[in-house]
Design a protein around this motif. Structure first.
Motif, PDB file in Angstrom:
ATOM      1  N   VAL A   6      20.340  29.975  53.301  1.00 43.31           N
ATOM      2  CA  VAL A   6      19.480  28.805  53.112  1.00 43.31           C
ATOM      3  C   VAL A   6      18.360  29.199  52.159  1.00 43.31           C
ATOM      4  N   PHE A   7      18.163  28.409  51.118  1.00 43.84           N
ATOM      5  CA  PHE A   7      17.028  28.596  50.220  1.00 43.84           C
ATOM      6  C   PHE A   7      16.101  27.412  50.410  1.00 43.84           C
ATOM      7  N   PHE A   8      14.780  27.627  50.484  1.00 47.21           N
ATOM      8  CA  PHE A   8      13.906  26.456  50.474  1.00 47.21           C
ATOM      9  C   PHE A   8      12.603  26.719  49.734  1.00 47.21           C
ATOM     10  N   ASP A   9      11.993  25.641  49.363  1.00 48.38           N
ATOM     11  CA  ASP A   9      10.883  25.675  48.425  1.00 48.38           C
ATOM     12  C   ASP A   9       9.834  24.676  48.926  1.00 48.38           C
ATOM     13  N   ILE A  10       8.570  25.060  48.974  1.00 48.69           N
ATOM     14  CA  ILE A  10       7.540  24.139  49.444  1.00 48.69           C
ATOM     15  C   ILE A  10       7.284  23.072  48.363  1.00 48.69           C
ATOM     16  N   ASP A  11       7.276  21.826  48.782  1.00 48.93           N
ATOM     17  CA  ASP A  11       7.180  20.721  47.815  1.00 48.93           C
ATOM     18  C   ASP A  11       5.787  20.624  47.186  1.00 48.93           C
ATOM     19  N   PHE A  12       5.766  20.427  45.890  1.00 44.00           N
ATOM     20  CA  PHE A  12       4.517  20.256  45.132  1.00 44.00           C
ATOM     21  C   PHE A  12       3.494  21.343  45.437  1.00 44.00           C
ATOM     22  N   PHE A  13       3.973  22.589  45.463  1.00 45.01           N
ATOM     23  CA  PHE A  13       3.069  23.680  45.840  1.00 45.01           C
ATOM     24  C   PHE A  13       2.023  23.948  44.751  1.00 45.01           C
ATOM     25  N   LYS A  14       2.399  23.739  43.503  1.00 42.48           N
ATOM     26  CA  LYS A  14       1.449  23.954  42.416  1.00 42.48           C
ATOM     27  C   LYS A  14       0.257  23.002  42.583  1.00 42.48           C
ATOM     28  N   GLN A  15       0.562  21.742  42.891  1.00 42.55           N
ATOM     29  CA  GLN A  15      -0.492  20.748  43.108  1.00 42.55           C
ATOM     30  C   GLN A  15      -1.341  21.109  44.329  1.00 42.55           C
ATOM     31  N   TYR A  16      -0.685  21.656  45.354  1.00 43.38           N
ATOM     32  CA  TYR A  16      -1.391  22.082  46.561  1.00 43.38           C
ATOM     33  C   TYR A  16      -2.445  23.135  46.196  1.00 43.38           C
ATOM     34  N   ASN A  17      -1.991  24.139  45.414  1.00 45.62           N
ATOM     35  CA  ASN A  17      -2.882  25.199  44.949  1.00 45.62           C
ATOM     36  C   ASN A  17      -4.016  24.644  44.082  1.00 45.62           C
ATOM     37  N   ASP A  18      -3.642  23.777  43.135  1.00 48.12           N
ATOM     38  CA  ASP A  18      -4.635  23.218  42.219  1.00 48.12           C
ATOM     39  C   ASP A  18      -5.685  22.409  42.976  1.00 48.12           C
ATOM     40  N   HIS A  19      -5.235  21.697  43.975  1.00 50.24           N
ATOM     41  CA  HIS A  19      -6.114  20.793  44.704  1.00 50.24           C
ATOM     42  C   HIS A  19      -6.978  21.526  45.739  1.00 50.24           C
ATOM     43  N   LEU A  20      -6.350  22.447  46.479  1.00 51.67           N
ATOM     44  CA  LEU A  20      -7.068  23.075  47.602  1.00 51.67           C
ATOM     45  C   LEU A  20      -7.490  24.524  47.331  1.00 51.67           C
ATOM     46  N   GLY A  21      -7.050  25.076  46.216  1.00 55.49           N
ATOM     47  CA  GLY A  21      -7.427  26.453  45.888  1.00 55.49           C
ATOM     48  C   GLY A  21      -6.369  27.458  46.328  1.00 55.49           C
ATOM     49  N   HIS A  22      -6.391  28.647  45.670  1.00 56.04           N
ATOM     50  CA  HIS A  22      -5.368  29.651  45.930  1.00 56.04           C
ATOM     51  C   HIS A  22      -5.422  30.220  47.338  1.00 56.04           C
ATOM     52  N   GLN A  23      -6.649  30.290  47.877  1.00 56.41           N
ATOM     53  CA  GLN A  23      -6.766  30.829  49.238  1.00 56.41           C
ATOM     54  C   GLN A  23      -6.025  29.952  50.236  1.00 56.41           C
ATOM     55  N   ALA A  24      -6.183  28.637  50.068  1.00 55.15           N
ATOM     56  CA  ALA A  24      -5.471  27.703  50.940  1.00 55.15           C
ATOM     57  C   ALA A  24      -3.972  27.851  50.716  1.00 55.15           C
ATOM     58  N   GLY A  25      -3.591  28.045  49.439  1.00 56.16           N
ATOM     59  CA  GLY A  25      -2.182  28.237  49.111  1.00 56.16           C
ATOM     60  C   GLY A  25      -1.606  29.437  49.850  1.00 56.16           C
ATOM     61  N   ASP A  26      -2.382  30.545  49.816  1.00 55.84           N
ATOM     62  CA  ASP A  26      -1.943  31.746  50.517  1.00 55.84           C
ATOM     63  C   ASP A  26      -1.787  31.475  52.009  1.00 55.84           C
ATOM     64  N   LYS A  27      -2.745  30.757  52.568  1.00 58.53           N
ATOM     65  CA  LYS A  27      -2.705  30.461  54.009  1.00 58.53           C
ATOM     66  C   LYS A  27      -1.473  29.643  54.352  1.00 58.53           C
ATOM     67  N   CYS A  28      -1.163  28.696  53.472  1.00 57.01           N
ATOM     68  CA  CYS A  28       0.012  27.858  53.677  1.00 57.01           C
ATOM     69  C   CYS A  28       1.286  28.712  53.707  1.00 57.01           C
ATOM     70  N   LEU A  29       1.403  29.633  52.724  1.00 53.85           N
ATOM     71  CA  LEU A  29       2.581  30.507  52.674  1.00 53.85           C
ATOM     72  C   LEU A  29       2.674  31.370  53.922  1.00 53.85           C
ATOM     73  N   MET A  30       1.498  31.855  54.383  1.00 53.73           N
ATOM     74  CA  MET A  30       1.478  32.708  55.576  1.00 53.73           C
ATOM     75  C   MET A  30       1.902  31.921  56.804  1.00 53.73           C
ATOM     76  N   ALA A  31       1.453  30.654  56.881  1.00 54.24           N
ATOM     77  CA  ALA A  31       1.799  29.833  58.047  1.00 54.24           C
ATOM     78  C   ALA A  31       3.311  29.592  58.100  1.00 54.24           C
ATOM     79  N   VAL A  32       3.890  29.306  56.921  1.00 56.18           N
ATOM     80  CA  VAL A  32       5.340  29.070  56.878  1.00 56.18           C
ATOM     81  C   VAL A  32       6.091  30.356  57.239  1.00 56.18           C
ATOM     82  N   ALA A  33       5.633  31.502  56.684  1.00 58.26           N
ATOM     83  CA  ALA A  33       6.287  32.777  56.971  1.00 58.26           C
ATOM     84  C   ALA A  33       6.188  33.115  58.461  1.00 58.26           C
TER      85      ALA A  33
END
Lengths: 203, 312
Positions: free
Chosen positions: B176-203
């Motif tokens: 299974v391969f999966f990809d978080i939707d509109f992650f670039k926009q997520y980062n742009d909107h909420l900042g890279h730290q939030a992006g990292d947190k999101c990736l950590m939560a999914v992991a």
């Protein structure tokens, strides 16, 4: 020296099957893991042919070789060889370790020498039993090198008793080779001893 | 005393000679002192003093030397401590790792064997330390620093291994391969730290929910993750992907700039190798990745299954 007959080759295969069977149970006992070994093929051929045989399939890969010089009614050098990668796998499965290094450590080298020693000694003692002969031999020596380096001997006329062995442990099946390198006189003595053995069995 | 006897007495390794009855014909000082009770072993029957050694490898080696005349090597890897030999004083007294050689000898028509013993405990210790360090480095090289799950390199190794096993045993394997939707926009909107947190939560979710089933999870790169399902066919993988999709949505991580939902969602691609067909690693990855691409084209936050290879 005449070529070995089919019957003589079969007798040799039998001798080596018993030998590796014995060493497999010794190794099982040592490692507390089921180890099985069998000998699918025994062959007698010139040393040059062995070099050719081991070269193409294995490519540039090196061999790990445990050798013991031996002396008896026939004399020469006995070797147990594995492709280097297989030898790493064997020793790590047997030691139950997961060393992520692509080279044999000191302890692993010693362990491989012992594994070779157990297998080669089992061969010698079975041959000695069957052919009513005694052998003396040296302690094992370990070499990791290319096929050429291991088998290129000054006297290229030598004959090799070449034995393929199949070693199975923990659902892995690995191939190795036993080689007994001897001069022509030794080869004739071996054949004579085999004939004596076969006559004894039939008589 | 002869010179060679003096030499043997000061030697910092052990030498012992047994006769054909396993009687200690000679033992040097170092070895005699190392045996657990320091009574003199000279003239004793070795295996009568230490009956627990009977039938063990050291006994077999001595027997082979005396009866068949063959030498043996006992390595510390396979036999940590064949003889009851100790070093150190008081509390620090411990049985040490040994390397032993047993060699046959003949003298005046009689058979003997020489046992040579070395204390290799420092080598064993050094190697254990090296192994531990190599393992740590290896672990570091295989772990994704941010999320603590396997990285792409590790994923490739795991997939290769599982595929080989599936091939050998004739079992299925899904990916299974999966990809978080509109992650670039997520980062742009909420900042890279939030992006990292999101990736950590999914992991974290993947690690906690899936690894106990024997499924292997990895971060393939960026916001892309993958799951290896050994032994499972396409239906099971599709079902699992659907469950993951729902549960990632249920994590309720706010995603204001997403076009598909107010929270973080993901798109999934699934591919499998059935028990009958064989498949290459690249082939399987390409098919899963292609299915993921189609899931994104179809509007994201959904699971798309690659066509069965045998129907192509």
């Amino acid at each position: 020296m005449h070529d070995l007959t089919v019957l003589e080759l079969d007798a040799l295969a039998e001798i080596f099957n018993i030998s590796v069977g014995r060493s497999a149970s010794a190794l099982s006992e040592l490692t507390q893991e089921p180890v099985t070994m069998s000998v699918p093929v025994v062959h007698v051929m010139p040393i040059q042919r062995v070099i050719e045989l081991l070269s193409p399939g294995i490519g540039a890969e090196r061999l790990t070789c445990v050798s013991q010089m031996f002396n008896g009614s026939f004399a020469g050098e006995a070797m147990l060889m594995f492709p280097e990668n297989s030898s790493l796998e064997i020793v790590r499965l047997m030691l139950g370790s997961q060393v992520p290094i692509e080279q044999l450590s000191e302890i692993e080298q010693d362990a491989l020498s012992e594994i070779g020693n157990i297998i080669l000694n089992a061969c010698f003692s079975t041959i000695a039993d069957m052919l009513q002969d005694t052998f003396s031999c040296d302690l094992p020596e370990l070499t990791v090198a290319s096929v050429d380096e291991i088998l290129q001997k000054p006297e290229s006329e030598q004959t090799v008793l070449f034995i393929q062995i199949q070693l199975a442990l923990e659902s892995r099946s690995l191939e190795g080779y036993l080689a007994f390198i001897m001069g022509s006189e030794s080869e004739a003595n071996l054949q004579q001893a085999l004939r004596g053995f076969l006559n004894g069995v039939q008589g | 005393m002869q010179l060679f006897e003096q030499a043997l007495a000061v030697l910092q390794s052990g030498v012992m000679i047994l006769d054909a009855d396993y009687r200690v014909h000679f033992i040097n000082q170092w070895l005699n002192k190392a045996f657990d009770d320091s009574e003199d072993l000279q003239g004793e029957l070795l295996f009568a003093v230490y009956p627990e050694l009977e039938g063990r490898r050291i006994h077999q080696a001595v027997e082979q030397a005396l009866k068949t005349g063959l030498p043996s090597l006992l390595s510390p890897g396979l036999n940590r401590s064949p003889l009851p030999l100790y070093h150190g004083q008081g509390d620090r007294r411990e049985r040490f790792a040994q390397s032993i050689r047993v060699q046959p000898m003949q003298s005046e028509g009689k058979r003997f064997c020489v046992i040579e013993v070395q204390d290799v405990s420092s080598m064993v210790r050094r190697e254990a330390l090296l192994n531990k360090q190599a393992e740590k480095l290896n672990q570091m090289a295989l772990t994704d620093e941010l999320t603590g799950i396997a990285n792409r390199r590790h994923f490739n190794m795991m997939l290769e291994k599982e595929l080989r096993r599936a091939e050998l045993q004739g079992t299925a394997l899904s990916l299974v391969f999966f990809d978080i939707d509109f992650f670039k926009q997520y980062n742009d909107h909420l900042g890279h730290q939030a992006g990292d947190k999101c990736l950590m939560a999914v992991a974290d979710y993947l690690k906690n929910q899936l690894e106990s089933y024997g499924y292997q999870v990895a971060r393939y790169g960026g916001e892309e993750f993958c799951i290896i399902l050994p032994g499972q066919d396409l239906e099971v993988a599709q079902h699992l992907a659907e469950r993951c999709r729902k549960e990632i949505e249920a994590l309720q991580l706010k995603h204001p700039s997403s076009n598909v939902a107010p929270v973080v969602t993901a798109s999934f691609g699934v591919a499998a190798k059935s028990d009958k067909q064989s498949e290459t690693q690249t082939g399987l990855i390409l098919r899963a990745d292609n299915a993921l691409y189609r899931a994104k084209l179809a509007g994201r936050n959904q699971v798309v299954v690659a066509e069965r290879q045998d129907q192509n």
